[in-house]
Scaffold this active site. Structure first.
Site, PDB file in Angstrom:
ATOM      1  N   THR A 112       0.810  -1.226   0.000  1.00 26.03           N
ATOM      2  CA  THR A 112       0.000   0.000   0.000  1.00 26.03           C
ATOM      3  C   THR A 112       0.837   1.266   0.000  1.00 26.03           C
ATOM      4  OG1 THR A 112      -1.805  -1.088   1.129  1.00 26.03           O
ATOM      5  CG2 THR A 112      -1.722   1.280   1.360  1.00 26.03           C
ATOM      6  N   GLN A 117      -4.267 -20.666  19.183  1.00 24.41           N
ATOM      7  CA  GLN A 117      -4.998 -19.740  18.324  1.00 24.41           C
ATOM      8  C   GLN A 117      -5.417 -18.495  19.101  1.00 24.41           C
ATOM      9  OE1 GLN A 117      -9.394 -21.307  17.765  1.00 24.41           O
ATOM     10  NE2 GLN A 117      -7.986 -22.935  17.216  1.00 24.41           N
ATOM     11  N   ASP A 156       0.003  -7.075   4.503  1.00 22.53           N
ATOM     12  CA  ASP A 156      -0.770  -8.315   4.650  1.00 22.53           C
ATOM     13  C   ASP A 156       0.075  -9.521   5.053  1.00 22.53           C
ATOM     14  OD1 ASP A 156      -3.078  -6.957   4.114  1.00 22.53           O
ATOM     15  OD2 ASP A 156      -3.229  -7.583   2.026  1.00 22.53           O
TER      16      ASP A 156
HETATM   17  N1  ASP Z   1      -2.679  -5.554   0.260  1.00 18.32           N
HETATM   18  C1  ASP Z   1      -1.599  -4.701   0.700  1.00 18.32           C
HETATM   19  C2  ASP Z   1      -0.334  -5.534   0.708  1.00 18.32           C
HETATM   20  O1  ASP Z   1      -0.136  -6.307   1.600  1.00 18.32           O
HETATM   21  C3  ASP Z   1      -1.914  -4.145   2.047  1.00 18.32           C
HETATM   22  C4  ASP Z   1      -0.868  -3.219   2.632  1.00 18.32           C
HETATM   23  O2  ASP Z   1       0.210  -3.039   2.150  1.00 18.32           O
HETATM   24  O3  ASP Z   1      -1.194  -2.602   3.674  1.00 18.32           O
HETATM   25  O4  ASP Z   1       0.456  -5.440  -0.182  1.00 18.32           O
END
Ligand code: ASP
Length: 343
Positions: free
Chosen positions: A13, A278, A90
């Site tokens: 992101t 968990q 992620d």
């Molecule tokens: N979907 C993005 C990624 O993991 C989410 C992020 O970077 O916050 O590349």
């Protein structure tokens, strides 16, 4: 001498932009990131940048990516004092865990960071994360040693040991937690390093790469009502070589005869089964409840207070290097780089 830091942009992101056609966020080029952070010119250290191709959403991370990234660092290891990796959030906890196991003998700081909002947005968290990560990666003591010679994640004012982290929030700026280990540093007006919590390596050690990864690992999260068919479909996966069992509480599982039999068959056939909780925090202790002891009796290995991300990636490395289940079981319980608390 001036400190040199290599910034590696992999995607995520932090560098994404909205695609005008679809409205979806997609990785954008690195120059855009740099133009959004003019403060980089003020650093008293030398910064080099490298952008991976293709840039990826970190949901697309695979073992080949880790091998490429680890090789990339190894090949430039002697030229830099520290590394900052811009990475999607992620799977950042998986990548940080994996790199910590792949880069044995690390004496330099490797910080992964990213952001929840793209760096081009007004309220982005990316700028602060990026700048502080560079400052931390370049910090050294009076002898010139890195203050944090570890693979870590920096996010929202906290530096955490990478293999102790998990992404716990999908939209909060504080996206990561390290529930079983204290922060390595906290950032406010000053950067306060938590020295007793930071690994002290043998400074003369050479970097040794573990780049043989075997991903034939199953992850089985148990839940009330899980069916025999479901459990067996996981445990009977062709080529399966190890299992991470995510259990209840302190490592407990249902005492269902078919379930215990299936787990027992697995361990007896040379497929190690490791037990992690968990719960969001805490440790497995199979000696607390009868429903934990049944797993112990099936020769399930305790994962202690290891995070699932660390347990999985540690098995990738162990399976890549040994075909002996006893060796894997023994090594799994050892602390390679602070991923597990030993009693
Ligand atoms: N979907 C993005 C990624 O993991 C989410 C992020 O970077 O916050 O590349």
């Amino acid at each position: 001498m001036q400190t040199s830091i290599l910034i590696i942009y992999t995607g995520g992101t932090i560098g994404m932009k909205q695609d005008p056609a679809s409205g979806l966020l997609k990785p954008f080029d690195f120059n855009q990131i740099l133009s959004e952070v003019p403060e980089l010119a003020k650093f008293g250290c030398h910064l080099d940048t490298y952008s991976f191709q293709p840039l990826i959403d970190s949901s697309d991370v695979r073992p080949e990516f880790w091998i490429h990234l680890a090789h990339f660092i190894r090949d430039r290891y002697d030229d830099y004092d520290g590394f900052v990796i811009l990475h999607g959030t992620d799977t950042m906890a998986y990548s940080a865990s994996m790199l910590s196991f792949m880069l044995e003998g690390l004496t330099k700081c490797v910080v992964l960071t990213g952001s929840q909002l793209p760096i081009g947005m007004l309220r982005t968290d990316g700028r602060e994360n990026f700048i502080s990560a560079i400052e931390i990666a370049s910090a050294r003591d009076a002898e010139g040693h890195s203050l944090v010679p570890e693979v870590c994640i920096y996010f929202e004012n906290k530096l955490m040991r990478g293999n102790r982290t998990t992404k716990f929030h999908a939209d909060n700026f504080a996206a990561f937690s390290s529930p079983n280990y204290p922060p390595l540093a906290e950032v406010g007006i000053h950067i306060r390093y938590n020295e007793p919590a930071i690994l002290r390596p043998d400074w003369s050690s050479r970097l040794r790469l573990h780049d043989r990864l075997d991903a034939n690992v199953g992850l089985l999260k148990i839940f009330p009502g899980m069916t025999e068919q479901y459990v067996k479909s996981v445990l009977h996966t062709e080529g399966l070589r190890a299992v991470v069992l995510e259990t209840f509480g302190a490592g407990n599982a249902p005492a269902l005869p078919w379930f215990l039999e299936a787990i027992g068959e697995c361990t007896a056939s040379g497929i190690p089964v490791v037990n992690v909780t968990q719960c969001r925090a805490g440790s497995v202790n199979m000696g607390t409840y009868a429903n934990g002891a049944v797993l112990d009796a099936c020769h399930v290995i305790s994962g202690g207070d290891m995070m699932t991300e660390a347990a999985l990636t540690k098995l990738f490395v162990l399976l890549g290097e040994s075909s002996d289940p006893e060796v894997i079981a023994e090594k799994f319980g050892e602390s390679f780089c602070g991923e597990i608390s030993l009693k």
